[in-house]
Design a protein around this motif. Structure first.
Motif, mmCIF file in Angstrom:
data_model
loop_
_atom_site.group_PDB
_atom_site.id
_atom_site.type_symbol
_atom_site.label_atom_id
_atom_site.label_comp_id
_atom_site.label_asym_id
_atom_site.label_seq_id
_atom_site.Cartn_x
_atom_site.Cartn_y
_atom_site.Cartn_z
ATOM 1 N N VAL A 195 -26.326 -56.208 118.506
ATOM 2 C CA VAL A 195 -25.795 -56.062 119.858
ATOM 3 C C VAL A 195 -26.701 -56.837 120.814
ATOM 4 O O VAL A 195 -27.912 -56.602 120.860
ATOM 5 C CB VAL A 195 -25.724 -54.584 120.286
ATOM 6 N N VAL B 156 -21.469 -58.658 120.357
ATOM 7 C CA VAL B 156 -21.834 -58.187 119.015
ATOM 8 C C VAL B 156 -21.616 -59.314 118.013
ATOM 9 O O VAL B 156 -20.544 -59.918 117.968
ATOM 10 C CB VAL B 156 -21.001 -56.954 118.601
ATOM 11 N N LEU C 13 -18.150 -51.436 123.506
ATOM 12 C CA LEU C 13 -19.360 -51.927 124.180
ATOM 13 C C LEU C 13 -18.983 -53.039 125.162
ATOM 14 O O LEU C 13 -19.412 -54.178 125.039
ATOM 15 C CB LEU C 13 -20.366 -52.451 123.142
ATOM 16 N N THR D 127 -21.484 -59.838 114.074
ATOM 17 C CA THR D 127 -21.417 -59.153 112.785
ATOM 18 C C THR D 127 -22.051 -60.010 111.700
ATOM 19 O O THR D 127 -22.164 -61.237 111.826
ATOM 20 C CB THR D 127 -19.956 -58.836 112.411
ATOM 21 N N ARG E 85 -13.134 -57.806 110.031
ATOM 22 C CA ARG E 85 -13.002 -56.497 110.682
ATOM 23 C C ARG E 85 -13.929 -55.532 109.958
ATOM 24 O O ARG E 85 -14.353 -55.782 108.819
ATOM 25 C CB ARG E 85 -11.556 -55.994 110.659
ATOM 26 N N ASP E 86 -14.230 -54.420 110.597
ATOM 27 C CA ASP E 86 -15.192 -53.484 110.032
ATOM 28 C C ASP E 86 -14.715 -52.851 108.729
ATOM 29 O O ASP E 86 -15.529 -52.366 107.945
ATOM 30 C CB ASP E 86 -15.514 -52.377 111.044
ATOM 31 N N ALA F 156 -15.725 -58.533 119.603
ATOM 32 C CA ALA F 156 -16.288 -57.593 118.640
ATOM 33 C C ALA F 156 -16.970 -56.431 119.344
ATOM 34 O O ALA F 156 -16.891 -55.278 118.907
ATOM 35 C CB ALA F 156 -17.269 -58.319 117.718
ATOM 36 N N ALA F 157 -17.652 -56.731 120.465
ATOM 37 C CA ALA F 157 -18.286 -55.664 121.244
ATOM 38 C C ALA F 157 -17.235 -54.751 121.865
ATOM 39 O O ALA F 157 -17.363 -53.514 121.833
ATOM 40 C CB ALA F 157 -19.176 -56.270 122.325
ATOM 41 N N ASN G 165 -22.046 -52.944 108.752
ATOM 42 C CA ASN G 165 -21.480 -52.598 110.061
ATOM 43 C C ASN G 165 -22.551 -52.042 110.990
ATOM 44 O O ASN G 165 -22.605 -52.384 112.180
ATOM 45 C CB ASN G 165 -20.349 -51.586 109.896
ATOM 46 N N ASP G 166 -23.425 -51.174 110.465
ATOM 47 C CA ASP G 166 -24.473 -50.570 111.289
ATOM 48 C C ASP G 166 -25.458 -51.606 111.822
ATOM 49 O O ASP G 166 -26.022 -51.444 112.906
ATOM 50 C CB ASP G 166 -25.246 -49.515 110.489
ATOM 51 N N ASP H 8 -14.273 -54.147 120.795
ATOM 52 C CA ASP H 8 -13.658 -53.341 119.745
ATOM 53 C C ASP H 8 -14.513 -52.127 119.396
ATOM 54 O O ASP H 8 -13.987 -51.127 118.898
ATOM 55 C CB ASP H 8 -13.448 -54.184 118.485
ATOM 56 N N ARG H 9 -15.809 -52.205 119.671
ATOM 57 C CA ARG H 9 -16.711 -51.083 119.400
ATOM 58 C C ARG H 9 -16.997 -50.247 120.645
ATOM 59 O O ARG H 9 -17.876 -49.393 120.643
ATOM 60 C CB ARG H 9 -18.033 -51.619 118.829
#
Length: 683
Positions: free
Chosen positions: A186, A218, A213, A220, A418-419, A207-208, A181-182, A210-211
């Motif tokens: 980006v 993003v 951003l 993954t 998903r994360d 995805a961005a 995840n880390d 959802d974070r």
């Protein structure tokens, strides 16, 4: 009280589907504590019986025992794999040593082992069905293999090792999920993602968002070393960032570094093997698989590695020649392979696989591809149950009926990444079929497809289509196995046989009537053009040097780590140096063809169930390729063929020696030639 904890009361839902909407994280540990106590009491009742051991007073109650524990465990581990919130992860860490200790208390029980051994010694004289006879054999073999025959001091050390290993493997998976995840990449500008489709860009933007951003993208990471987007991204720098992030997981020197964890796992597995009387963990594991020994595994891997490496070098030369013809040539690197492979594929076969996504809309692939193939072959039908909820809003529940209308079980699909979901794709069971217990199966398929923005269609890559068919093959195995005793239910077979049914199910991807049914353009409904289908067939062996080499490299790494003796594993080992030496040993040390999994993110073997068993995929593929030949020789997608395959292989679950079941189906042992031809290794 039971009525306060939904895990301690029978589910009121069809097929015993857990009432996930009512289950909260704080319910799990108390439910496990109760289940451990119940199971211990049930086994104690067996061993207290004063009369001599019989099948009826020992094996039958043993199979009845542990029902609550199995139900709670399958409910929990389904969630911990697919929706591992921080709270669930904490529970799993607490649970790991408790579960290990409880399992050892049963498997190492001297009184229970004496009863089973006594029955096993009389087996020839007993009037038992074939399934009952095999149940005695398997329980005896598995308890002996687990260490039930050791003396008490050795058992105590074995229990300590097992508990510590359970903690370490849980930690490995937690570290990998966090680092994956880390390390999601980006991107600030969409131009950096040039080459991706509109749907892929939409998924990256979602995805961005959802974070938090907004306005960024993003990407993954996948579980394996490569990434599907490497074949499309035109920006070489973006490709390099993506592959570098993937390869650095678990080895960055941060709190998620897995190197010390995996080294301790290797040391303790080697010590455990020695305690049990084996030279290595690989010898211990393969002794109770169809392979029988590490030597048999190594022989197959070495036999395939040399021609695979030669094919990969030939493929590499073609890619380099293409790059050398460009205005600014450069030396091919690992992050360039997939991108230039697609260019060569386009040149040689006039085929752009990335452009095929509009023909692979997910819902159509599922309904008109995966489900239709199963209906045509086995007569089963599928009906979505919107009234039944899974463990996450993304899950979908389907009820399955046999051709005669009788209910078969439930199938749950969890498609999106998903994360909180671990990487890769898999099948697991929530409820096991058993005549003894009167239960029918519930199985789950998990994939990690990027989820597009609301209102956008989910378009699959050809690899994702393959994964869906593959995992559904596991699901069919879990659904079709029809046994009396839960010990044999579903996919409870030898590890190096378990991949066979899933690999066979991939054959229907290109079967003409199935492909024509699901591969239709999202906008025009036009079928995939016949000339494209011909090119796909013509290119089936294309890039197999790379694909076979990266897989064999990972399988060999697994064997190298787990072939260490207790003394060798105790040495001061540098992980990177060990990997390099192992890959050099088998001739798969090509820098532009990295191993499919490096050690620090090799979840299959350091947190999953494939330790010393990752060879299983190629081992099973020998059976798979031979089976595909049988289907072709016998008319392919016909009910008679499906009924034979279901009845003689899938339907027996683990209640029969798998190679005996294969001979019953095929009429002979499998031959390796079809596999060599499929992978371009026959020459």
């Amino acid at each position: 009280m039971p009525n306060e904890n939904p895990l301690l009361s029978p589910s009121t839902l069809p097929y015993g589907l857990p009432e996930y909407a009512a289950i909260r994280p704080e319910h799990y540990l108390p439910a496990f504590e109760q289940a451990f106590a119940d199971h211990t009491r049930e086994v104690a009742a067996i061993t207290r019986v004063r009369s001599m051991p019989t099948f009826e007073n020992t094996l039958v109650p043993l199979e009845e025992s542990g029902r609550l524990l199995g139900d709670v465990a399958r409910t929990f581990y389904t969630v911990s794999s697919a929706d591992a919130t921080a709270e669930i992860q904490e529970i799993e860490e607490q649970l790991a040593p408790l579960m290990s200790a409880h399992q050892d208390s049963i498997q190492l029980d001297s009184d229970l082992f004496w009863r089973i051994r006594t029955i096993h010694e009389q087996l020839v004289e007993l009037d038992l069905t074939p399934e009952q006879r095999y149940l005695v054999v398997r329980h005896h073999t598995e308890m002996a293999h687990a260490g039930a025959g050791l003396d008490d001091p050795a058992k105590q050390r074995l229990t300590e090792l097992n508990q510590r290993l359970s903690t370490l493997t849980t930690q490995f998976e937690k570290n990998l999920l966090a680092d994956t995840n880390d390390l999601a990449i980006v991107f600030d500008d969409a131009s950096e993602l040039d080459g991706l489709s509109e749907g892929e860009l939409s998924a990256a933007a979602q995805a961005a968002a959802d974070r938090g951003l907004e306005g960024k993208w993003v990407v993954t990471l996948t579980l394996f070393t490569g990434h599907p987007y490497l074949s499309s991204l035109t920006d070489r720098g973006s490709r390099a960032r993506l592959l570098a992030a993937s390869r650095s997981r678990g080895s960055r020197g941060n709190e998620h570094d897995n190197r010390a964890t995996l080294l301790e796992i290797v040391r303790l597995r080697a010590e455990r093997a020695a305690l049990l009387g084996y030279d290595s963990h690989a010898a211990y594991i393969t002794s109770d698989e169809t392979a029988g020994s590490p030597a048999a595994v190594h022989d197959l891997l070495r036999r395939l590695a040399a021609p695979a490496a030669r094919n990969a070098r030939r493929e590499q030369a073609k890619l380099q020649a293409l790059i050398d013809a460009e205005p600014e040539p450069f030396a091919l690197e690992a992050h360039d392979w997939a991108f230039y492979t697609e260019k060569v594929r386009a040149a040689e076969y006039d085929l752009d696989r990335a452009a095929l996504r509009p023909w692979f809309e997910a819902e159509r692939v599922l309904q008109d591809g995966v489900f239709r193939a199963a209906t045509d072959l086995y007569g089963v039908t599928f009906a979505e149950r919107a009234d039944l909820g899974g463990y996450h809003p993304d899950t979908r529940v389907f009820e399955i009926h046999n051709a005669d209308g009788s209910p078969l079980g439930l199938y749950i699909l969890d498609l999106y990444t998903r994360d909180t979901k671990r990487g890769g794709a898999w099948m697991n069971s929530i409820v096991l079929q058993s005549r003894l217990r009167g239960t029918q199966p519930i199985v789950v398929n998990n994939l990690n497809v990027p989820k597009p923005a609301e209102g956008r269609p989910t378009l699959l890559s050809l690899d994702e289509v393959t994964t869906l068919f593959h995992e559904f093959g596991h699901a069919l195995h879990g659904l079709f196995a029809t046994v009396t005793y839960p010990h044999f239910a579903g996919t409870n077979v030898y590890r190096d046989f378990v991949e066979f049914p899933s690999q066979v199910n991939e054959m229907w991807i290109y079967w003409p009537e199935i492909l024509a049914s699901y591969a239709r353009h999202i906008d025009t409904d036009e079928p995939l053009p016949a000339e494209v289908v011909e090119k796909l067939h013509a290119s089936e062996a294309f890039n197999q040097g790379f694909a076979t080499s990266e897989y064999l490299a990972a399988a060999w790494l697994d064997q190298a780590w787990h072939s260490l003796s207790v003394d060798g594993a105790a040495a001061d080992i540098d992980v990177a140096d060990f990997e390099a030496a192992a890959l050099s040993d088998i001739g798969l040390d090509n820098a532009v063809v990295p191993t499919r999994y490096s050690s620090t993110y090799f979840a299959h073997v350091f947190s999953g169930g494939y330790s010393a068993g990752y060879y299983s995929y190629i081992w099973s593929e020998v059976l798979d390729a031979d089976t595909v030949e049988w289907f072709r020789e016998n008319g392919g997608l016909r009910r008679e063929n499906g009924d034979r395959f279901r009845g003689r292989l899938l339907g027996v679950g683990g209640s029969k020696d798998p190679l005996e079941a294969y001979r019953d189906f095929r009429g002979r042992d499998a031959e390796i030639q079809p596999l060599l031809e499929r992978r371009g290794l026959a020459g």
